[in-house]
Design an enzyme around this catalytic site. Structure first.
Site, short mmCIF file in Angstrom:
data_model
loop_
_atom_site.label_atom_id
_atom_site.label_comp_id
_atom_site.label_asym_id
_atom_site.label_seq_id
_atom_site.Cartn_x
_atom_site.Cartn_y
_atom_site.Cartn_z
N ARG A 22 0.78 -1.11 -0.05
CA ARG A 22 0.07 0.02 0.04
C ARG A 22 0.80 1.13 0.09
O ARG A 22 2.10 1.20 0.49
CB ARG A 22 -1.06 0.08 1.14
N THR A 23 0.21 2.30 -0.63
CA THR A 23 1.00 3.62 -0.67
C THR A 23 0.84 4.28 0.93
O THR A 23 -0.34 4.71 0.96
CB THR A 23 0.63 4.55 -1.63
N LEU A 24 1.75 3.97 1.74
CA LEU A 24 1.53 4.42 3.03
C LEU A 24 1.78 6.08 3.42
O LEU A 24 1.19 6.87 4.00
CB LEU A 24 2.56 3.78 4.14
N TRP A 129 -3.20 8.43 -3.44
CA TRP A 129 -3.06 9.70 -3.11
C TRP A 129 -2.82 10.73 -3.99
O TRP A 129 -1.78 11.38 -4.45
CB TRP A 129 -1.34 9.66 -2.28
#
Length: 245
Positions: A22-24, A129
């Protein structure tokens, strides 16, 4: 002595879900996109900078793409997530074309799809995002909308993302009008991008302007704006500031 491997329960933290990526936090990001309606269609502007954290690492990142026959998409935020969104849209347009029924998705349908995607990913605590701008023309009707990374969306005569919301929208509210010509629309966008270049550290003086009309999408070659940096406030920004160093 025999050791038997214990079977992990399906809902274990060590199960298959633990392998998902995941794009944290965004790594390589693009800054503002500004768009407006003009007499014949939609105009959109974005620079070509890609920031790695606070470092302006890349200077040739294209952040505006045509979608199908009637739509134009611009994005700020994480570049890899924007690429994932483009993959989703490629599949959507391909599926639409497979019907071969003479119809094609318009900008309103694509914008609605993007709002559902962004809100769905937000609900999974795995957001994309990005802040997106979607404009287009179909059957003589101009459409311009935006959607945030958590699914907040609206349509308007002019929209902006990032710092453009704070610095470009006031200019657009004051100077935009419905019968704006192509030349005046480009000048207005350049004025907004020049202000953003002065005030946004992530902006780069290399931009593209795209237009979409009934005839299709045209994206300009990259170019730079003429700037003036001799303003007294730029030369001594702390002058007159109480308590400054």
């Amino acid at each position: 002595m025999n050791f038997m491997a214990s079977k992990q329960p399906e809902n274990s933290l060590l199960g298959p879900e633990s392998d998902s990526q995941r794009t944290l936090y965004p790594y390589v990001t693009g800054t503002s996109v500004v768009a407006l309606k003009y007499k014949d269609g939609i105009l959109m502007a974005a620079d070509m900078g890609g920031s790695y954290g606070s470092t302006l690492r890349y200077k040739s990142v294209e952040r505006m793409k045509p979608i199908g026959k009637h739509s134009l998409l611009g994005a700020s935020g994480e570049i890899s997530d924007f690429q994932e969104i483009l993959r989703y849209l490629d599949e959507l347009i391909l599926y639409d074309n497979m019907w071969d029924d003479g119809n094609s998705l318009g900008p309103k349908e694509v914008h609605n799809y993007l709002t559902r995607v962004m809100y769905n990913r937000r609900n999974k605590f795995n957001p994309l995002w990005n802040s997106l701008v979607l404009g287009g023309v179909k059957n003589g009707q101009k459409y311009l909308g935006t959607v945030s990374m958590i699914g907040v969306n609206f349509e308007d005569n002019h929209v902006a993302t990032g710092f453009g919301n704070h610095l470009a929208r006031p200019i657009l509210r004051q100077e935009w009008h419905e019968n704006l010509s192509f030349e005046n629309g480009v000048r207005l966008l350049e004025k907004c991008m020049r202000v953003l270049l002065y005030r946004d550290r992530s902006a780069v003086n290399k931009l593209q302007i795209a237009k979409i009309t009934e005839d299709g999408v045209t994206i300009s070659q990259p170019y730079s704006l003429k700037t003036y940096w001799e303003f007294s406030a730029f030369e001594n920004p702390a002058q007159g500031a109480i308590g400054s160093w």
